[in-house]
Scaffold this motif. Structure first.
Motif, PDB file in Angstrom:
ATOM      1  N   HIS A  70      40.664  45.676  28.700  1.00  9.72           N
ATOM      2  CA  HIS A  70      39.731  45.039  29.640  1.00  9.72           C
ATOM      3  C   HIS A  70      38.959  46.072  30.457  1.00  9.72           C
ATOM      4  CE1 HIS A  70      40.836  40.590  29.530  1.00  9.72           C
ATOM      5  NE2 HIS A  70      41.544  41.167  28.570  1.00  9.72           N
TER       6      HIS A  70
ATOM      7  N   HIS B 257      35.268  44.619  31.490  1.00 11.22           N
ATOM      8  CA  HIS B 257      35.567  43.327  32.095  1.00 11.22           C
ATOM      9  C   HIS B 257      36.258  43.496  33.443  1.00 11.22           C
ATOM     10  CE1 HIS B 257      36.690  39.177  32.575  1.00 11.22           C
ATOM     11  NE2 HIS B 257      37.973  39.476  32.594  1.00 11.22           N
ATOM     12  N   LEU B 258      37.085  44.538  33.569  1.00 10.25           N
ATOM     13  CA  LEU B 258      37.751  44.859  34.824  1.00 10.25           C
ATOM     14  C   LEU B 258      37.457  46.306  35.199  1.00 10.25           C
ATOM     15  CD1 LEU B 258      41.357  43.388  34.242  1.00 10.25           C
ATOM     16  CD2 LEU B 258      39.531  42.374  35.613  1.00 10.25           C
TER      17      LEU B 258
END
Length: 217
Positions: free
Chosen positions: A181, A186-187
């Protein structure tokens, strides 16, 4: 007198070249010719070290795995002042590869994981690595439970062990997922750290749970 060749050193040099190429273009872009050029050795030198590309990739995976495992082992070596929970948290952070300085390593690791899905020999190498980590994590989770005064009755120890193993598997899967991620954006690294910390904090509240007893009535 013929010049002595450091074969072990040359194999490590080639493994480093494989990792640099995998970071830049993925494993599908790694060829023996490109590895030789990046390592600044001849094709013949590469072929004398490794009979096939698969053999070279297996060695390179072992090389990067050992580099990561060395850091994890250093985190697991505890001083009297370091609790089992702290050691586990540090080790989980290491295998998540969330730090900026480990970002290239994370890309290479995931390239190998993807390739292992279609390569049995690479998969076996990864399975052995995860088994070692799972055993260490299970032991630490059990220590945390005992240290918190949650000793398990003798007749429930086997099932409690399975619970600790389950939590260790969960933690390993979470660490790998956070790596992915962060790499795809995404993070952020900090958000991933927060997720990992929150999971560990919840784990310490009830780290090892004996099974519910069932009534015979």
């Amino acid at each position: 007198m013929p010049r002595q060749v450091d074969h072990a050193g040359r194999r490590r040099l080639i493994a480093e070249a494989v990792c640099r190429l995998a970071d830049e273009r993925g494993l599908e872009g790694v060829t023996l010719r490109d590895v030789a050029a990046r390592a600044q050795v001849s094709m013949g030198a590469v072929q004398r070290c490794f009979r096939t590309k698969e053999e070279m990739l297996v060695f390179a995976l072992g090389y990067i795995s050992e580099r990561i495992m060395e850091r994890v082992r250093a985190r697991l070596v505890r001083s009297p002042a370091q609790s089992a929970g702290t050691a586990l948290g540090h080790a989980a952070t290491e295998i998540s590869l969330l730090r900026e300085e480990h970002r290239a390593e994370a890309r290479v690791w995931l390239a190998f994981v993807a390739q292992a899905a279609v390569s049995e020999v690479l998969a076996r190498t990864l399975q052995a690595n995860y088994a070692t980590l799972q055993e260490a994590f299970t032991r630490l989770i059990e220590e945390v439970g005992e240290g918190a005064g949650r000793a398990v009755p003798l007749d429930a120890q086997r099932d409690a062990q399975l619970d600790a193993q389950r939590e260790a598997r969960t933690l390993l899967a979470l660490a790998d997922g956070l790596t992915t991620h962060v790499l795809i954006g995404h993070l952020t690294s900090q958000e991933a750290h927060d997720v990992l910390h929150a999971h560990l904090s919840a784990l310490w509240e009830q780290p090892v749970r004996p099974p519910r007893t069932t009534s015979n009535r």
